[in-house]
Write a protein that holds these residues in place. Structure first.
Motif, PDB file in Angstrom:
ATOM      1  N   LEU A  97       3.884  95.119  30.352  1.00 40.02           N
ATOM      2  CA  LEU A  97       4.517  96.290  30.953  1.00 40.02           C
ATOM      3  C   LEU A  97       5.584  96.858  30.030  1.00 40.02           C
ATOM      4  O   LEU A  97       5.659  98.076  29.802  1.00 40.02           O
ATOM      5  CB  LEU A  97       5.129  95.894  32.292  1.00 40.02           C
ATOM      6  CG  LEU A  97       5.635  97.013  33.182  1.00 40.02           C
ATOM      7  CD1 LEU A  97       4.496  97.860  33.690  1.00 40.02           C
ATOM      8  CD2 LEU A  97       6.427  96.446  34.364  1.00 40.02           C
ATOM      9  N   SER A  98       6.387  95.977  29.490  1.00 43.30           N
ATOM     10  CA  SER A  98       7.458  96.428  28.606  1.00 43.30           C
ATOM     11  C   SER A  98       6.905  96.984  27.304  1.00 43.30           C
ATOM     12  O   SER A  98       7.413  97.980  26.771  1.00 43.30           O
ATOM     13  CB  SER A  98       8.406  95.263  28.331  1.00 43.30           C
ATOM     14  OG  SER A  98       9.395  95.634  27.412  1.00 43.30           O
ATOM     15  N   LEU A  99       5.861  96.375  26.790  1.00 42.20           N
ATOM     16  CA  LEU A  99       5.242  96.869  25.560  1.00 42.20           C
ATOM     17  C   LEU A  99       4.681  98.265  25.766  1.00 42.20           C
ATOM     18  O   LEU A  99       4.831  99.146  24.910  1.00 42.20           O
ATOM     19  CB  LEU A  99       4.130  95.917  25.118  1.00 42.20           C
ATOM     20  CG  LEU A  99       4.566  94.614  24.433  1.00 42.20           C
ATOM     21  CD1 LEU A  99       3.413  93.621  24.380  1.00 42.20           C
ATOM     22  CD2 LEU A  99       5.093  94.893  23.035  1.00 42.20           C
TER      23      LEU A  99
ATOM     24  N   LEU B  85       4.612  90.897  32.439  1.00 39.26           N
ATOM     25  CA  LEU B  85       5.906  91.555  32.300  1.00 39.26           C
ATOM     26  C   LEU B  85       6.079  92.085  30.883  1.00 39.26           C
ATOM     27  O   LEU B  85       6.584  93.191  30.664  1.00 39.26           O
ATOM     28  CB  LEU B  85       7.027  90.565  32.641  1.00 39.26           C
ATOM     29  CG  LEU B  85       8.437  91.136  32.652  1.00 39.26           C
ATOM     30  CD1 LEU B  85       8.545  92.293  33.625  1.00 39.26           C
ATOM     31  CD2 LEU B  85       9.445  90.054  33.002  1.00 39.26           C
ATOM     32  N   ARG B  86       5.614  91.287  29.921  1.00 37.71           N
ATOM     33  CA  ARG B  86       5.737  91.718  28.536  1.00 37.71           C
ATOM     34  C   ARG B  86       4.793  92.872  28.242  1.00 37.71           C
ATOM     35  O   ARG B  86       5.147  93.807  27.530  1.00 37.71           O
ATOM     36  CB  ARG B  86       5.442  90.522  27.619  1.00 37.71           C
ATOM     37  CG  ARG B  86       5.981  90.698  26.236  1.00 37.71           C
ATOM     38  CD  ARG B  86       6.314  89.403  25.562  1.00 37.71           C
ATOM     39  NE  ARG B  86       6.601  89.608  24.152  1.00 37.71           N
ATOM     40  CZ  ARG B  86       5.996  88.950  23.161  1.00 37.71           C
ATOM     41  NH1 ARG B  86       5.088  88.031  23.452  1.00 37.71           N
ATOM     42  NH2 ARG B  86       6.316  89.202  21.923  1.00 37.71           N
TER      43      ARG B  86
ATOM     44  N   ALA C  98       5.591 100.424  28.169  1.00 40.94           N
ATOM     45  CA  ALA C  98       6.654 101.376  28.504  1.00 40.94           C
ATOM     46  C   ALA C  98       7.438 101.789  27.270  1.00 40.94           C
ATOM     47  O   ALA C  98       7.854 102.938  27.150  1.00 40.94           O
ATOM     48  CB  ALA C  98       7.593 100.759  29.543  1.00 40.94           C
ATOM     49  N   SER C  99       7.628 100.851  26.364  1.00 38.65           N
ATOM     50  CA  SER C  99       8.493 101.142  25.219  1.00 38.65           C
ATOM     51  C   SER C  99       7.716 101.656  24.015  1.00 38.65           C
ATOM     52  O   SER C  99       8.316 101.975  22.988  1.00 38.65           O
ATOM     53  CB  SER C  99       9.256  99.876  24.815  1.00 38.65           C
ATOM     54  OG  SER C  99       8.360  98.884  24.369  1.00 38.65           O
ATOM     55  N   HIS C 100       6.395 101.732  24.145  1.00 43.68           N
ATOM     56  CA  HIS C 100       5.609 102.188  23.005  1.00 43.68           C
ATOM     57  C   HIS C 100       5.816 103.680  22.783  1.00 43.68           C
ATOM     58  O   HIS C 100       6.090 104.426  23.715  1.00 43.68           O
ATOM     59  CB  HIS C 100       4.120 101.898  23.255  1.00 43.68           C
ATOM     60  CG  HIS C 100       3.299 101.839  22.005  1.00 43.68           C
ATOM     61  ND1 HIS C 100       2.615 102.909  21.514  1.00 43.68           N
ATOM     62  CD2 HIS C 100       3.073 100.825  21.144  1.00 43.68           C
ATOM     63  CE1 HIS C 100       1.975 102.567  20.409  1.00 43.68           C
ATOM     64  NE2 HIS C 100       2.242 101.298  20.157  1.00 43.68           N
TER      65      HIS C 100
ATOM     66  N   MET D  62       4.670  91.510  38.362  1.00 43.61           N
ATOM     67  CA  MET D  62       5.572  91.281  37.226  1.00 43.61           C
ATOM     68  C   MET D  62       5.978  89.823  37.120  1.00 43.61           C
ATOM     69  O   MET D  62       6.731  89.462  36.212  1.00 43.61           O
ATOM     70  CB  MET D  62       6.812  92.157  37.378  1.00 43.61           C
ATOM     71  CG  MET D  62       6.465  93.628  37.552  1.00 43.61           C
ATOM     72  SD  MET D  62       7.766  94.724  37.032  1.00 43.61           S
ATOM     73  CE  MET D  62       9.037  94.307  38.170  1.00 43.61           C
TER      74      MET D  62
ATOM     75  N   LEU E 102       8.286 101.684  39.126  1.00 44.68           N
ATOM     76  CA  LEU E 102       9.501 101.048  38.610  1.00 44.68           C
ATOM     77  C   LEU E 102      10.723 101.528  39.383  1.00 44.68           C
ATOM     78  O   LEU E 102      11.649 100.766  39.640  1.00 44.68           O
ATOM     79  CB  LEU E 102       9.667 101.354  37.126  1.00 44.68           C
ATOM     80  CG  LEU E 102       8.794 100.537  36.172  1.00 44.68           C
ATOM     81  CD1 LEU E 102       9.139 100.852  34.733  1.00 44.68           C
ATOM     82  CD2 LEU E 102       8.972  99.047  36.445  1.00 44.68           C
TER      83      LEU E 102
ATOM     84  N   PRO F  32       4.701  86.051  32.810  1.00 46.16           N
ATOM     85  CA  PRO F  32       5.338  86.430  31.542  1.00 46.16           C
ATOM     86  C   PRO F  32       4.487  87.369  30.702  1.00 46.16           C
ATOM     87  O   PRO F  32       5.024  88.286  30.081  1.00 46.16           O
ATOM     88  CB  PRO F  32       5.566  85.084  30.839  1.00 46.16           C
ATOM     89  CG  PRO F  32       4.745  84.096  31.578  1.00 46.16           C
ATOM     90  CD  PRO F  32       4.596  84.596  32.963  1.00 46.16           C
TER      91      PRO F  32
END
Lengths: 125, 125
Positions: B50-52, B47-48, B54-56, B41, B108, B44
């Motif tokens: 991963l967030s993209l 990490l992004r 996870a939040s999709h 992670m 996580l 940058p």
DNA sequence: CCCTTGTTTCGATGGTTGTCGATACAGACG
DNA sequence: CGTCTGTATCGACAACCATCGAAACAAGGG
């Protein structure tokens, strides 16, 4: 029922739950900022240094307390401490002969705030 | 009194409080294991990503949803996804033409468990 | 003052990593 | 079967990084 509804079938994806990292995409800026912290902790020596400092009595540790733990030379330990310091995770202060390091709680909190599923920030607030 | 005793003067060091990372020194083995996750992670883009993912919607994202977000070539995105995959943070599955990635919640959780100040695991338990 | 000890900086070196273009693989669709 | 699109692998290259020894800096004690 009631409170158990919050738990649901944990592990599967749900909207409007979970940590910020899961709830919505991190912006490029926030990703860059946070990844600097993660990167600093992305080395086994540095992560252990951080934990050694944080858990040391008084919340601070002298470099002399740290060098003996690893099979590494003084300069290498000093280098890793510098990386942690420049990431904002620790701060150092010289007192007489020795230099003492302590963790910066705000940096750790920024990380846990992103990872933690909807942490309650305080009791009253 | 009562619950407010748990808060204390937050920000300063106290014994027998705080996250595992602060409560006691991480072992060399655990540091090595966790630092692999942090390292993954520590970029940058990753990490992004991963967030993209996870939040999709649906908890998964196709690679085609991800490549357009960055000014990077396909191979580079694919490389970062591989790093995340080999760290155990995500897993991928091909369905027809597209490959879908989703986060591994356990990975996580291992991180938040280390960072979080005494997380309450569930409501009743 | 010099010496000793603790810590950092410097310079070098071998290894790792982020990125790309070229290429290969996997399915879908004619 | 050929071709197109999406994704992964390969090979290369520049940049970065972890580590060391040597040297410099800081402070205390003879």
């Amino acid at each position: 029922m009631s409170n158990q509804d919050l738990a649901l079938t944990e592990g599967t994806w749900q909207p409007a739950c979970c940590s910020p990292l899961v709830r919505e995409p991190l912006s490029a800026e926030l990703s860059a900022e946070l990844s600097r912290l993660f990167k600093a902790m992305g080395d086994p020596v540095r992560l252990r240094l951080l934990s050694l400092i944080a858990s040391h009595a008084g919340g601070e540790a002298c470099v002399c307390d740290l060098t003996g733990v690893f099979d590494l030379t003084g300069p290498t330990i000093s280098h890793h401490l510098k990386v942690l310091r420049e990431a904002g995770l620790i701060s150092g202060e010289r007192r007489g002969t020795w230099v003492y390091y302590r963790v910066e709680p705000d940096a750790l909190r920024r990380l846990s705030d992103v990872l933690v599923p909807d942490q309650a920030p305080a009791v009253g607030a």
